[in-house]
Design a protein around this motif. Structure first.
Motif, short mmCIF file in Angstrom:
data_model
loop_
_atom_site.label_atom_id
_atom_site.label_comp_id
_atom_site.label_asym_id
_atom_site.label_seq_id
_atom_site.Cartn_x
_atom_site.Cartn_y
_atom_site.Cartn_z
N SER A 142 -7.27 8.78 2.31
CA SER A 142 -7.10 8.03 1.07
C SER A 142 -7.68 6.62 1.21
O SER A 142 -8.31 6.09 0.28
N HIS A 166 -4.48 -6.63 0.43
CA HIS A 166 -4.39 -5.40 1.23
C HIS A 166 -5.29 -5.40 2.46
O HIS A 166 -5.19 -4.49 3.27
N TRP A 184 -4.92 -2.90 5.75
CA TRP A 184 -5.92 -1.86 6.02
C TRP A 184 -6.50 -2.01 7.43
O TRP A 184 -6.68 -1.03 8.14
N GLU A 229 0.83 -1.21 0.00
CA GLU A 229 0.00 0.00 0.00
C GLU A 229 0.86 1.26 0.00
O GLU A 229 0.62 2.20 -0.74
N HIS A 249 -10.58 4.61 -1.05
CA HIS A 249 -10.38 3.28 -1.64
C HIS A 249 -11.46 2.31 -1.18
O HIS A 249 -12.05 1.58 -1.98
N ARG A 278 -14.83 2.95 -2.79
CA ARG A 278 -14.92 2.50 -4.18
C ARG A 278 -15.03 0.97 -4.26
O ARG A 278 -15.88 0.44 -4.99
N TYR A 279 -14.18 0.28 -3.48
CA TYR A 279 -14.23 -1.18 -3.51
C TYR A 279 -15.55 -1.71 -2.96
O TYR A 279 -16.10 -2.70 -3.48
#
Length: 871
Positions: free
Chosen positions: A117, A339, A343, A103, A121, A124-125
């Motif tokens: 940020s 990821h 996260w 990342e 992300h 959107r995912y």
């Protein structure tokens, strides 16, 4: 080792940060993991804290905090949703460290910028996943409907074909044969409204049209079949006919994803009222209805085949679309899998940072002040990290880390532990955390606990099983298991391995392997008539003779107990005596060690009153009675009683030292030692009676072992008796005179009150110590009792199961008995008895050993840490 002997040095420090650099400073200190922050806002509730909005995503008003921060609860919800989707495909997530590196390779931000940020992300995912999942649910639902419709058409055709076959020889309604209704004219009757002038064929066609049944076809869960059928019968009062057929394969539910078994049903009825009832029942049970034409009518067979053909084509297209949707979801989850762990750790880390910031106080605008405990050796590194974080934001000189002037609050206790020492430290902390700088019992526990367990569980075979299990844990990877018990057992893998090794060693001393003796060396005893030591048969009651003179090297078995004792008639008497004395010896040694540690603690803390008025009287009391008892045990073992008994015999009317005697003379008169008592020192004593007589009959020794034993024991008893008032009154009187001289009587009633409280406390301590020494010594006899129980249980299982099966000379019986023996051994000796010995060894350390010196009122050091990497 020194950092495990006593707690690490701690300092109480004050920290001042610039508010702009506070986040980075706290994050750096969290990675260091050596500081525990103190709450400087105890009067505030959690919802009144300064940074609560950063966690709940509120609009923060302030000169520098005017933007919205990520809402961690919402981010965690999104991550849980993504994690569930990843698990649904059976994908294994990457390690957190790898995910973070991947990342940061894209956007190497930190703090709030990184979270902003990250929120974009995740948003959107999540939107992509939700859209694909919603499409998948809709497509699956439509696909299931088409499958159910095709099943209804196929099963409906079978239903109608069955009805037609039943009416091949009659033109009446096919359902009439199923329901058992008779045709017109069959019993000599005619319809009342029939035209008498009509032809017989025309009358039958009219009746058929009047008896035409309606039907409902649908699909229902198989679990609801009985309830559905019962409800139909009761609601329509039996005026309908229901038939069922199983669906050929399970159908996956569109929402839950679980495969469900379903059935196709068809209900025949006549009335419109019944039709309404049937529709309501279908709706209540969640049954879907499908239009199935009656293909038995002229011209309907072709139409039904056309519907089935079109439906099969639509099913093929729907399947292709479903597979494409699944591929897209799998590809997206494969990207998220790399990821997800990073996260999640980032969010947890940021939450921890802001929770720590909530402990700080803003005394000056733009600055934050914190206080806490820091490991002294990490102070310089912490100061460097704080300065570096401020310098990176061009705020050099806006920070400070300084030691707070004395007095300090009670320091927390911190030890450096590793994989080996962690289990033993948790073992001690479960009883209570050590006081700051108090001697830690864990190093001693790491040595004595496995050994005391081995004394109770001593068996080479069973100990080997525990050792192998401990070695297996080394090869397995259970540290990341979700089961708490599995993780706990894995953490104790070193302890289990040492317990197994100790059980093997003590079992070798006992010469016990699955309740059988091992003749590893030649026995030092011979029975008359026996061959090669232990071979052959001898008559009951025959004594065994030593093969060498007493006390010579050839008369000593190389290691452990001679196997001859395991086949002797006085086996139990010998092992009870040996194990009982051994238990008392180790118990007194461990309790004496605890008293010595109390004295070392007193000298370390400068408590000289405790050293001279508590420790020394306790040590003298212990040595005069209990250490003396251990000395008597070793003395009885060391004396050649064969020689002494010879010195007390009368041979040819002459004693051993040449004096005339008779066979009726008393032993004390014949004994050449002249130690007094009833035996004069020529007979082995009963130590239990001797120890009881020390207190109940001072000065009198019936069977002395050395000259002047009675007077020596009287002196030791008097010294021990004088230790009790010293222990009771010494410290309270010292405190009284110390306070009286210091305040010159100004303390008044408060001073007298404190002295009276101390006297009561000391009275309790004295009673607990004096009575505890007696009860604790007796408590160590559990080492003998549990060892005896373990060996006797193993012998019973061996004799009653294995030997009985071997004596039957039946192979099947032997195999079954061996299976029973293995199950009983594992369940009783390797599980229940292991747990029992573990708990008794635990009690010996917590009660008998630690209460001699251990305060256990410390505060555990809980440093602020942020995760660096995680699986």
């Amino acid at each position: 080792m020194s950092s495990w002997w006593r707690s690490r040095d701690m300092k109480y420090v004050s920290l001042i940060f610039s508010e702009d650099a506070a986040h980075e400073c706290v994050h750096s200190l969290g990675r260091l993991g050596s500081i525990q922050f103190t709450d400087l806002n105890p009067e505030q509730t959690p919802f009144q804290r300064r940074y609560v909005g950063f966690i709940k995503r509120c609009l923060i008003q302030g000169p520098q905090l005017y933007y919205q921060r990520p809402r961690y609860d919402e981010l965690e919800r999104k991550l849980r949703f993504m994690g569930a989707e990843i698990n649904a495909f059976g994908l294994k997530r990457s390690r957190a460290s790898e995910a973070i590196q991947a990342e940061l390779g894209v956007d190497a931000r930190s703090g709030a910028t990184l979270l902003d940020s990250l929120e974009v992300h995740l948003e959107r995912y999540e939107h992509q996943l939700l859209e694909l999942k919603s499409c998948s649910i809709q497509l699956t639902a439509k696909y299931n409907e088409k499958i159910e419709y095709r099943e209804c058409l196929e099963k409906g055709k079978v239903f109608f074909d069955t009805a037609v076959l039943l009416s091949d020889h009659d033109v009446s309604n096919p359902i009439s044969k199923v329901t058992g209704a008779s045709d017109p004219g069959e019993d000599g009757t005619q319809p009342l409204l029939a035209d008498d002038r009509a032809a017989p064929g025309e009358i039958k066609r009219s009746v058929e049209l009047d008896m035409k049944f309606s039907s409902v076809v649908g699909v229902l869960n198989m679990d609801e079949k009985m309830r559905f059928e019962r409800m139909l019968f009761r609601s329509t009062r039996g005026n309908c006919l229901a038939r069922f057929a199983d669906v050929s394969r399970p159908i996956t539910d569109a929402i839950s994803g679980k495969a469900e078994n379903k059935i196709v049903f068809i209900v025949f009825f006549k009335s419109e009222v019944i039709a309404t009832i049937v529709n309501k029942i279908c709706a209540a049970f969640g049954a879907r209805q499908y239009p199935v034409p009656d293909h038995t009518a002229p011209g309907d067979t072709g139409r039904l085949d056309l519907i089935v053909h079109e439906l099969s084509s639509e099913l093929a297209d729907a399947r292709e679309v479903l597979l494409k949707n699944r591929e897209l979801r799998l590809a997206l989850c494969s990207r998220l899998m790399q990821h997800h762990a990073g996260w999640q750790m980032t969010i947890e880390r940021e939450k921890a940072v802001y929770h720590a910031l909530n402990l700080f106080r803003a005394d000056v605008s733009g600055m934050l002040r914190a206080e806490g405990w820091i490991v002294a050796s990490s102070e310089a590194e912490a100061r460097t990290l704080i300065a570096r974080s401020h310098a990176a934001m061009d705020l050099a000189g806006a920070s400070m880390l300084a030691t707070v002037p004395l007095p300090w609050p009670s320091p927390p206790t911190f030890y450096d532990t590793n994989d080996f020492t962690r289990a033993f430290q948790e073992f001690v902390d479960t009883y209570g955390v050590p006081r700051y700088k108090e001697i830690n019992p864990a190093p001693f526990t790491a040595v004595t606990f496995p050994f005391l367990f081995g004394m109770m569980y001593g068996d080479i075979g069973h100990g080997t099983c525990i050792l192998l299990f401990g070695l297996y844990l080394f090869l397995s990877d259970s540290v990341n298991s979700k089961d708490e018990m599995t993780r706990g057992i894995y953490t104790a893998r070193y302890m289990l391995t040492m317990m197994g090794a100790s059980a093997i060693y003590v079992g070798a001393v006992y010469n016990d392997c699955f309740s059988l003796a091992l003749a590893l060396f030649d026995s030092t005893y011979r029975w008359q008539g026996a061959q090669d030591g232990l071979s052959g048969r001898v008559a009951s009651g025959v004594s065994a003779n030593m093969t060498a003179s007493y006390g010579t090297a050839s008369n000593v078995y190389p290691f452990g107990v001679d196997p001859a004792w395991h086949v002797s008639e006085n086996e139990l008497l010998f092992f009870n005596s040996m194990k009982m004395k051994t238990a008392v010896i180790f118990g007194v040694v461990q309790m004496t060690l605890g008293i010595l540690l109390k004295g070392i603690n007193a000298l370390y803390f400068g408590e000289y009153a405790v050293f001279f008025l508590e420790f020394l009287p306790m040590l003298v009391f212990d040595c005069c009675l209990f250490v003396y008892m251990v000395i008597l045990i070793f003395a009885k073992w060391a004396i050649d009683w064969n020689q002494r008994q010879l010195m007390g015999t009368c041979t040819h009317n002459m004693t051993y030292d040449g004096r005339p005697c008779t066979s009726t003379a008393l032993l004390k008169d014949k004994c050449a030692l002249k130690y007094g008592g009833d035996s004069g020192g020529c007979a082995p004593p009963n130590l239990i009676n001797q120890l009881i007589n020390i207190a109940l009959n001072p000065g009198a020794v019936d069977e002395p072992m050395y000259p002047g034993q009675g007077s020596t024991q009287s002196v030791l008893l008097a010294i021990a008796f004088l230790c009790v008032p010293t222990l009771l009154f010494g410290k309270p009187m010292y405190s009284y005179f110390e306070k009286h001289n210091a305040h010159d009587g100004a303390a008044g009633n408060s001073g007298e009150h404190s002295v009276s409280e101390e006297f009561i406390h000391q009275c309790i301590e004295t009673i607990e110590f004096v009575l505890g020494m007696v009860s604790n010594t007796a408590s160590y006899l559990r080492l003998w009792a549990l060892s005896l129980a373990h060996s006797e249980l193993a012998q019973v299982f061996w004799k009653k199961i294995i030997l009985a099966a071997v004596g039957a000379n039946n192979g099947i019986f032997v195999f079954a008995s061996y299976s029973i023996f293995a199950v009983v051994t594992i369940a009783v000796l390797l599980a229940m008895d292991l747990l029992e010995c573990f708990l008794h060894a635990l009690r010996l350390h917590w009660v008998e050993f630690q209460n001699k010196f251990y305060k256990a009122d410390g505060i555990r050091f809980a440093p602020f840490k942020v995760a660096v990497s995680r699986s």
